[in-house]
Design a protein around this motif. Structure first.
Motif, mmCIF file in Angstrom:
data_model
loop_
_atom_site.group_PDB
_atom_site.id
_atom_site.type_symbol
_atom_site.label_atom_id
_atom_site.label_comp_id
_atom_site.label_asym_id
_atom_site.label_seq_id
_atom_site.Cartn_x
_atom_site.Cartn_y
_atom_site.Cartn_z
ATOM 1 N N LEU A 83 78.368 45.896 -40.426
ATOM 2 C CA LEU A 83 77.134 45.192 -40.075
ATOM 3 C C LEU A 83 77.249 43.678 -40.209
ATOM 4 O O LEU A 83 76.356 42.953 -39.781
ATOM 5 C CB LEU A 83 75.982 45.712 -40.937
ATOM 6 C CG LEU A 83 75.665 47.202 -40.772
ATOM 7 C CD1 LEU A 83 74.653 47.658 -41.805
ATOM 8 C CD2 LEU A 83 75.166 47.497 -39.359
ATOM 9 N N HIS A 169 72.244 40.899 -39.757
ATOM 10 C CA HIS A 169 73.343 41.585 -39.094
ATOM 11 C C HIS A 169 74.111 40.618 -38.194
ATOM 12 O O HIS A 169 73.522 39.709 -37.590
ATOM 13 C CB HIS A 169 72.829 42.739 -38.230
ATOM 14 C CG HIS A 169 72.371 43.922 -39.022
ATOM 15 N ND1 HIS A 169 71.973 45.106 -38.432
ATOM 16 C CD2 HIS A 169 72.268 44.126 -40.367
ATOM 17 C CE1 HIS A 169 71.621 45.970 -39.370
ATOM 18 N NE2 HIS A 169 71.793 45.401 -40.544
ATOM 19 N N ALA A 173 76.613 43.976 -34.181
ATOM 20 C CA ALA A 173 76.591 45.026 -35.211
ATOM 21 C C ALA A 173 76.188 46.362 -34.591
ATOM 22 O O ALA A 173 75.271 46.425 -33.767
ATOM 23 C CB ALA A 173 75.609 44.662 -36.322
#
Length: 366
Positions: A83, A169, A173
């Motif tokens: 992420l 993020h 991601a």
């Protein structure tokens, strides 16, 4: 603050403090009560929940403490990397072994975590709960300013990384919790947890032949189910990786090196199961998965800490790890690790400070 919900059960958690895990004549039962606080984007949205505290998502406020040796902590290292949370959530990496009190930062200079300034993770737990009665587990998230633990609820931590930390993020991601798959995914992950993730421990810490054989049967029934499931789909939920794959991978990557022999799970090796072995290599070779794995630390943890299973504390020299980098052939099933149509991409290179020690992983030769 509200009274944080946590068990007063003082039995040790396997992945927390050193002690006796095998109890004669008994089936192994994991204590699954954790500090249930959460870190969320909008704490006010949970104002009606008095069972736990809700902390705000903030960049550089918290530190993730996650030992590479531990499969439950390994999940958080993978999710954090996939992420792209490295810039906002620092990581502390305890060594692979510990004593009855706590995981320790013996890999850091002076044996002290450079951000938290502590020698033992136990100090962060006691900073929050001076009479904390239970095992000091990893992963744990610590509030840096106060030095106090926030949560050690590992399945909730990774779910919240995906759902509550979205503002941080990285571009590209992956969506590890696709809404259209979530109900089925929860069922799949529940079976994986009870029968496989925890199933290997149920075998290893069985206190009698009878409980061991029952645990062994349950484990291999589930592994055969996954082997069959993976015969027609590249990943557990279909064409792309999800949280379910993270949760299965951390057990599979430890299977031949530890669980096969140390936990007496050896009906056959992972490498002898074509779908599971291909799938495990597919994930291992995907950025974010294999580059978080330290095989040497994994072996040292299990074979040294579990003295009741391995009283000599001898750490095996094998197995040969080179197979993890061989072609897996899973492309034939279609799909790809990251959903490119949705804009998902692989994470970038591992930070130099977070690379696995050379020689501890075939990706990083000695």
């Amino acid at each position: 603050m509200a009274d944080t919900k946590m068990s007063k059960n003082t039995s040790p958690n396997e992945h927390s403090t050193k002690g006796a895990y095998v109890h004669a004549g008994e089936e192994y039962t994991r204590d699954t009560n954790y500090i249930e606080d959460r870190i969320v984007a909008d704490p006010s949205a949970f104002a009606d929940d008095a069972e736990r505290d809700y902390w705000p998502v903030e960049a550089n406020r918290y530190r993730l403490v996650a030992a590479r040796a531990c499969p439950w902590a390994n999940r958080t290292l993978i999710a954090r990397r996939l992420l792209g949370l490295e810039d906002v959530l620092s990581v502390g990496l305890p060594g692979p072994t510990h004593d009855i009190r706590s995981w320790t930062f013996d890999l850091d200079e002076g044996g002290v975590d450079p951000v938290l300034g502590i020698e033992r993770l136990q100090e962060a737990y006691f900073a929050r709960f001076p009479d904390y009665p239970r095992g000091i587990t990893v992963p744990a998230i610590v509030d840096i300013e106060s030095g106090a633990v926030v949560t050690n609820n590992f399945p909730q931590i990774t779910e919240d990384f995906s759902k509550e930390w979205k503002q941080f993020h990285r571009e590209g991601a992956p969506d590890l919790w696709p809404a259209e798959l979530e109900d089925e995914m929860r069922d799949v992950m529940k079976r994986i947890y009870t029968e496989i993730n925890n199933g290997v421990y149920r075998c290893g810490f069985a206190g009698s032949q009878e409980t061991y054989e029952a645990a062994f049967e349950r484990l291999w029934t589930a592994l055969d189910w996954v082997e069959e499931r993976l015969s027609t789909r590249r990943y557990l939920m279909g064409d792309h990786i999800t949280e379910a794959d993270i949760r299965l991978f951390t057990t599979l990557v430890r299977f031949d090196a530890v669980y096969y022999s140390h936990f007496k799970c050896g009906r056959q090796t992972l490498a002898s199961m074509p779908n599971l072995w291909g799938y495990a290599r597919d994930l291992f070779q995907t950025p974010g998965f294999g580059d978080t794995v330290d095989f040497q630390q994994i072996k040292e943890h299990y074979y040294i800490v579990h003295e009741d299973i391995n009283p000599t504390q001898i750490v095996p020299a094998g197995p040969d790890l080179s197979g993890w980098l061989t072609p897996h052939g899973r492309e034939a099933l279609g799909g790809s690790p990251f959903d490119e149509a949705a804009g998902a991409t692989a994470p970038g290179p591992v930070r130099e400070s977070e690379k696995v020690t050379a020689g501890h992983n075939p990706m990083y030769p000695a």
